[in-house]
Design a protein around this motif. Sequence first.
Motif, PDB file in Angstrom:
ATOM      1  N   LEU A  67       0.946  -1.253  -0.064  1.00 25.40           N
ATOM      2  CA  LEU A  67      -0.051   0.044   0.149  1.00 25.40           C
ATOM      3  C   LEU A  67       0.877   1.203   0.060  1.00 25.40           C
ATOM      4  O   LEU A  67       0.623   2.142   0.662  1.00 25.40           O
ATOM      5  N   GLY A  68       2.052   1.330  -0.725  1.00 26.26           N
ATOM      6  CA  GLY A  68       2.968   2.362  -0.790  1.00 26.26           C
ATOM      7  C   GLY A  68       3.846   2.525   0.222  1.00 26.26           C
ATOM      8  O   GLY A  68       4.690   3.440   0.325  1.00 26.26           O
ATOM      9  N   TYR A  69       4.048   1.385   1.165  1.00 28.27           N
ATOM     10  CA  TYR A  69       4.974   1.573   2.176  1.00 28.27           C
ATOM     11  C   TYR A  69       5.952   0.665   1.915  1.00 28.27           C
ATOM     12  O   TYR A  69       5.642  -0.613   1.961  1.00 28.27           O
ATOM     13  N   THR A  70       7.314   0.762   1.891  1.00 30.68           N
ATOM     14  CA  THR A  70       8.397   0.083   1.896  1.00 30.68           C
ATOM     15  C   THR A  70       8.671  -0.506   3.030  1.00 30.68           C
ATOM     16  O   THR A  70       8.819   0.139   4.081  1.00 30.68           O
ATOM     17  N   ILE A  71       8.510  -1.991   3.228  1.00 28.64           N
ATOM     18  CA  ILE A  71       9.151  -2.677   4.293  1.00 28.64           C
ATOM     19  C   ILE A  71      10.137  -3.802   3.885  1.00 28.64           C
ATOM     20  O   ILE A  71      10.432  -4.050   2.673  1.00 28.64           O
ATOM     21  N   SER A  72      10.829  -4.228   4.962  1.00 30.39           N
ATOM     22  CA  SER A  72      12.226  -4.850   4.831  1.00 30.39           C
ATOM     23  C   SER A  72      11.937  -6.283   4.261  1.00 30.39           C
ATOM     24  O   SER A  72      12.748  -6.890   3.790  1.00 30.39           O
ATOM     25  N   SER A  73      10.716  -6.883   4.185  1.00 26.13           N
ATOM     26  CA  SER A  73      10.604  -8.241   3.858  1.00 26.13           C
ATOM     27  C   SER A  73       9.017  -8.330   3.726  1.00 26.13           C
ATOM     28  O   SER A  73       8.201  -7.549   4.529  1.00 26.13           O
ATOM     29  N   PRO A  74       8.737  -9.425   3.101  1.00 27.90           N
ATOM     30  CA  PRO A  74       7.142  -9.681   2.874  1.00 27.90           C
ATOM     31  C   PRO A  74       6.532 -10.224   3.892  1.00 27.90           C
ATOM     32  O   PRO A  74       5.739 -11.146   3.998  1.00 27.90           O
ATOM     33  N   ILE A  75       6.880  -9.733   5.245  1.00 24.27           N
ATOM     34  CA  ILE A  75       6.315 -10.135   6.483  1.00 24.27           C
ATOM     35  C   ILE A  75       5.925  -8.996   7.167  1.00 24.27           C
ATOM     36  O   ILE A  75       6.548  -8.181   7.419  1.00 24.27           O
ATOM     37  N   MET A  76       4.352  -9.268   7.661  1.00 27.87           N
ATOM     38  CA  MET A  76       3.990  -8.245   8.410  1.00 27.87           C
ATOM     39  C   MET A  76       3.496  -8.812   9.824  1.00 27.87           C
ATOM     40  O   MET A  76       3.408 -10.028   9.876  1.00 27.87           O
ATOM     41  N   ILE A  77       3.173  -8.057  10.837  1.00 25.00           N
ATOM     42  CA  ILE A  77       2.850  -8.573  12.217  1.00 25.00           C
ATOM     43  C   ILE A  77       1.354  -8.491  12.029  1.00 25.00           C
ATOM     44  O   ILE A  77       0.596  -7.419  11.928  1.00 25.00           O
ATOM     45  N   CYS A 101      12.036  -3.444  12.939  1.00 21.85           N
ATOM     46  CA  CYS A 101      12.130  -4.477  11.679  1.00 21.85           C
ATOM     47  C   CYS A 101      11.682  -3.853  10.629  1.00 21.85           C
ATOM     48  O   CYS A 101      11.805  -4.322   9.483  1.00 21.85           O
ATOM     49  N   ASN A 102      11.406  -2.748  10.524  1.00 12.63           N
ATOM     50  CA  ASN A 102      10.823  -1.793   9.314  1.00 12.63           C
ATOM     51  C   ASN A 102       9.760  -2.748   8.665  1.00 12.63           C
ATOM     52  O   ASN A 102       9.710  -2.998   7.497  1.00 12.63           O
ATOM     53  N   THR A 103       8.741  -2.958   9.580  1.00 17.51           N
ATOM     54  CA  THR A 103       7.387  -3.784   8.897  1.00 17.51           C
ATOM     55  C   THR A 103       6.350  -3.099   9.447  1.00 17.51           C
ATOM     56  O   THR A 103       6.442  -2.322  10.579  1.00 17.51           O
ATOM     57  N   VAL A 104       5.158  -3.659   9.055  1.00 14.63           N
ATOM     58  CA  VAL A 104       3.752  -3.152   9.196  1.00 14.63           C
ATOM     59  C   VAL A 104       3.348  -4.096  10.523  1.00 14.63           C
ATOM     60  O   VAL A 104       3.344  -5.150  10.546  1.00 14.63           O
ATOM     61  N   MET A 105       2.722  -3.412  11.529  1.00 16.68           N
ATOM     62  CA  MET A 105       2.128  -4.086  12.492  1.00 16.68           C
ATOM     63  C   MET A 105       0.509  -3.934  12.274  1.00 16.68           C
ATOM     64  O   MET A 105       0.108  -2.837  12.127  1.00 16.68           O
ATOM     65  N   ILE A 106      -0.173  -4.828  12.310  1.00 12.19           N
ATOM     66  CA  ILE A 106      -1.633  -4.795  12.185  1.00 12.19           C
ATOM     67  C   ILE A 106      -2.100  -4.759  13.708  1.00 12.19           C
ATOM     68  O   ILE A 106      -2.196  -5.886  14.211  1.00 12.19           O
ATOM     69  N   PHE A 127      -1.346  -0.646  10.843  1.00 13.84           N
ATOM     70  CA  PHE A 127      -2.732  -0.768  10.221  1.00 13.84           C
ATOM     71  C   PHE A 127      -3.491  -1.375  11.326  1.00 13.84           C
ATOM     72  O   PHE A 127      -3.153  -1.499  12.504  1.00 13.84           O
ATOM     73  N   PHE A 128      -4.787  -0.985  11.117  1.00 18.00           N
ATOM     74  CA  PHE A 128      -5.961  -1.356  12.245  1.00 18.00           C
ATOM     75  C   PHE A 128      -6.846  -2.588  11.784  1.00 18.00           C
ATOM     76  O   PHE A 128      -7.225  -2.224  11.042  1.00 18.00           O
ATOM     77  N   GLN A 129      -7.085  -3.641  12.575  1.00 15.27           N
ATOM     78  CA  GLN A 129      -7.945  -4.594  12.132  1.00 15.27           C
ATOM     79  C   GLN A 129      -9.335  -4.247  12.890  1.00 15.27           C
ATOM     80  O   GLN A 129      -9.319  -3.623  13.934  1.00 15.27           O
ATOM     81  N   LEU A 130     -10.201  -4.369  11.874  1.00 12.39           N
ATOM     82  CA  LEU A 130     -11.628  -3.990  12.391  1.00 12.39           C
ATOM     83  C   LEU A 130     -12.594  -5.059  12.047  1.00 12.39           C
ATOM     84  O   LEU A 130     -12.736  -5.879  10.932  1.00 12.39           O
ATOM     85  N   TYR A 131     -13.545  -5.630  13.019  1.00 14.47           N
ATOM     86  CA  TYR A 131     -14.650  -6.356  13.073  1.00 14.47           C
ATOM     87  C   TYR A 131     -15.692  -5.473  13.077  1.00 14.47           C
ATOM     88  O   TYR A 131     -15.965  -4.771  13.841  1.00 14.47           O
ATOM     89  N   TYR A 151      -3.106   5.638  11.926  1.00 15.45           N
ATOM     90  CA  TYR A 151      -3.003   4.194  11.217  1.00 15.45           C
ATOM     91  C   TYR A 151      -3.429   4.499   9.786  1.00 15.45           C
ATOM     92  O   TYR A 151      -4.166   5.249   9.384  1.00 15.45           O
ATOM     93  N   LYS A 152      -2.585   3.698   8.994  1.00 19.42           N
ATOM     94  CA  LYS A 152      -2.513   3.841   7.567  1.00 19.42           C
ATOM     95  C   LYS A 152      -3.538   2.990   6.811  1.00 19.42           C
ATOM     96  O   LYS A 152      -4.069   3.308   5.653  1.00 19.42           O
ATOM     97  N   ALA A 153      -4.117   2.262   7.239  1.00 20.99           N
ATOM     98  CA  ALA A 153      -5.087   1.140   6.457  1.00 20.99           C
ATOM     99  C   ALA A 153      -6.148   0.761   7.578  1.00 20.99           C
ATOM    100  O   ALA A 153      -5.626   0.397   8.686  1.00 20.99           O
ATOM    101  N   ILE A 154      -7.173  -0.036   7.060  1.00 19.53           N
ATOM    102  CA  ILE A 154      -8.193  -0.514   7.980  1.00 19.53           C
ATOM    103  C   ILE A 154      -8.183  -2.094   7.547  1.00 19.53           C
ATOM    104  O   ILE A 154      -8.349  -2.351   6.305  1.00 19.53           O
ATOM    105  N   VAL A 155      -7.675  -3.069   8.153  1.00 18.45           N
ATOM    106  CA  VAL A 155      -7.799  -4.594   7.745  1.00 18.45           C
ATOM    107  C   VAL A 155      -9.140  -4.956   8.374  1.00 18.45           C
ATOM    108  O   VAL A 155      -9.421  -5.385   9.194  1.00 18.45           O
TER     109      VAL A 155
END
Length: 173
Positions: A67-77, A101-106, A127-131, A151-155
């Motif tokens: 989503l336009g954010y560079t992260i260190s590897s294809p692994i997010m939390i 670790c330069n990654t995204v936390m949800i 990012f923020f998880q939403l139910y 927060y940059k996105a809603i999951v």
Amino acid sequence: MADEIVNVNEFQELARQALPKMYYDFFAGGAEDEHTLKKNVQEFQRIILLPRVLVDVSNIALSTNILGYTISSPIMIAPTSMHKLAHPQGELATARAAAACNTVMILSFTASCSVEEVAASCDAVRFFQLYVCKRRDIAVNLVQRAEKSGYKAIVLTADRPRRGRKETDIKNK
């Protein structure tokens, strides 16, 4: 167990030893008869990394863009709840680890720290998880708080029409 952890199963065993039984069961368990949990473990075990030999690896990059954010590897939390059951700083420590670790936390909808506390803890991309709840005003309020906190996105998690029945939680009261 040896002094050095060498695989994921050893992390799980350390968690079992370190956490009170009900907390370990909460993190390690799944809903109902845990069929989905067992199937997920089986499917993960089917993944085989194919080594590439006689290939130049002197200049490799695992970084990617989400989503336009560079992260260190294809692994997010992924969003997991109640981190304070495992560590006193809870999701604050997880967010700092994501930043390091330069990654995204949800952040989980059911986190033990507020969206504002996590946002103030570091500069990780979050990012923020939403139910979506029956009471839409609760969802709207959470989205507004997440947006205000950077927060940059809603999951959106839409796969559960009701809370899972975790038998270990019932047994642990």
